[in-house]
Design a protein around this motif. Structure first.
Motif, PDB file in Angstrom:
ATOM      1  N   LYS A  52     -98.743  46.554  16.057  1.00 47.28           N
ATOM      2  CA  LYS A  52     -99.034  46.983  17.430  1.00 47.28           C
ATOM      3  C   LYS A  52     -98.349  48.328  17.674  1.00 47.28           C
ATOM      4  O   LYS A  52     -97.375  48.666  16.995  1.00 47.28           O
ATOM      5  CB  LYS A  52     -98.552  45.937  18.424  1.00 47.28           C
ATOM      6  N   GLN A  73    -103.334  40.864  14.373  1.00 48.34           N
ATOM      7  CA  GLN A  73    -104.156  42.005  14.776  1.00 48.34           C
ATOM      8  C   GLN A  73    -105.091  42.296  13.617  1.00 48.34           C
ATOM      9  O   GLN A  73    -104.649  42.644  12.515  1.00 48.34           O
ATOM     10  CB  GLN A  73    -103.289  43.216  15.093  1.00 48.34           C
ATOM     11  N   CYS A  82    -100.080  42.139  20.237  1.00 47.52           N
ATOM     12  CA  CYS A  82    -100.931  41.483  19.220  1.00 47.52           C
ATOM     13  C   CYS A  82    -101.643  40.277  19.841  1.00 47.52           C
ATOM     14  O   CYS A  82    -101.249  39.768  20.889  1.00 47.52           O
ATOM     15  CB  CYS A  82    -100.095  41.037  18.028  1.00 47.52           C
TER      16      CYS A  82
END
Length: 323
Positions: A52, A73, A82
């Motif tokens: 992220k 993700q 995420c």
């Protein structure tokens, strides 16, 4: 004048929109749509899958951090959070179908022996259990139930299970015989073949044959019994008073020297002539009885001269010997 002014204003607006479109088109053509994004006409880098983006990231060098536990993700992103993995509740007989991954979505699967209760698979239920005498025609898995059917002929099953299988009946080897036949729920029971069984069968055959011969002999003996007794009675009444020979007892039999024994005497021609057919003996006996020559018990009698009474021949012989 007003029309001219309006016309000029319209042309300016069209030119400005066209220029803006040209700028956007040129900026999009320079950035990679998968790994980059456009920021004020500048191509900026995205964070890779499994990470992220931090809020303090720069356009060319973003700060990316790994997703936390039970997060994932699955694409390049500019997001600062995420995605959350689904929870596989063990209380609903579920488990993770594969090791947890931060780069893709994980799915839940049912524990072994269970299958999804519906297409959404929000919970898992146990497989159908096959009873004794059955086996699993189709073993259940994550998405379908077990299908049971009866064991085929020659096999059996004693278990109660969702993955039950049928076992073949035992074959009795040489020297063994079947004591109990097999069923769908039990195996064949073998036992040793008795060694004396063949002897018993042979003895039974011999005994049956001997019994048949004995009964046949008894039947033939009864058929000729009357004739044999009449023959013996008539032969005892013959003039030479010969007795029918009797079979010697094995206990009284003694061995005789063949060199010293005389050969069996042969009957003279006169004795041969004295013999008469058996069918005439009965007539002769009745004639002697009528003349008083033969007594009722079959003995010959003689009549002395000067005497009216007839005495049996046996008594006459006794008196002669005494004189």
């Amino acid at each position: 004048m007003r029309q001219t002014s309006n016309m000029r204003l319209f042309v300016v607006l069209v030119v400005m929109v066209f220029e803006q479109l040209m700028v956007l088109t040129s900026a999009q053509s320079r950035c990679d749509p998968l790994t980059q994004y456009d920021h004020a006409g500048q191509c900026c880098t995205r964070c890779p899958p499994g990470t992220k983006m931090s809020s303090q990231s720069s356009c060319s060098n973003p700060q990316c951090t790994e997703c936390g536990p039970h997060e994932y993700q699955d694409q390049y992103t500019t997001e600062s959070q995420c995605k959350v993995q689904p929870y596989c509740d063990p209380n609903k007989n579920m488990e993770d179908s594969q090791p947890a991954s931060k780069k893709k979505l994980s799915t839940c699967s049912c524990l072994m022996g269970f299958h999804c209760s519906s297409g959404e698979c929000v919970t898992c239920v146990p497989h159908t259990t096959c009873k004794p005498g059955q086996h699993a025609k189709s073993i259940g898995n994550h998405s379908r139930d077990t299908v049971c059917e009866s064991c085929p002929e020659g096999s059996f099953s004693t278990s109660t299970s969702w993955n039950s299988v049928c076992a073949k009946w035992t074959e009795c080897t040489s020297g063994y015989q079947v004591r109990e036949k097999g069923t769908h729920v039990s195996d064949i029971v073998c036992e040793k073949t008795p060694r004396h069984q063949g002897g018993l069968i042979a003895a039974a055959v011999v005994f049956g044959s001997a019994l048949f011969v004995f009964l046949l002999a008894c039947f033939l003996c009864r058929a000729g019994d009357t004739k044999q007794r009449a023959k013996g009675c008539l032969e005892s009444c013959r003039g030479d008073r010969e007795k029918l020979p009797r079979a010697p007892s094995p206990m009284l039999f003694t061995q005789v020297d063949e060199t010293e024994s005389d050969p069996e005497p042969r009957l003279s021609q006169e004795d041969e002539d004295m013999k008469m057919p058996e069918e005439n003996l009965e007539e002769e006996r009745e004639e002697l009885l009528s003349e008083g020559v033969l007594s009722e018990n079959g003995q010959f009698v003689t009549q002395e001269r000067g005497k009216d009474s007839i005495q049996p021949q046996q008594e006459t012989q006794v008196q002669t010997s005494m004189d």
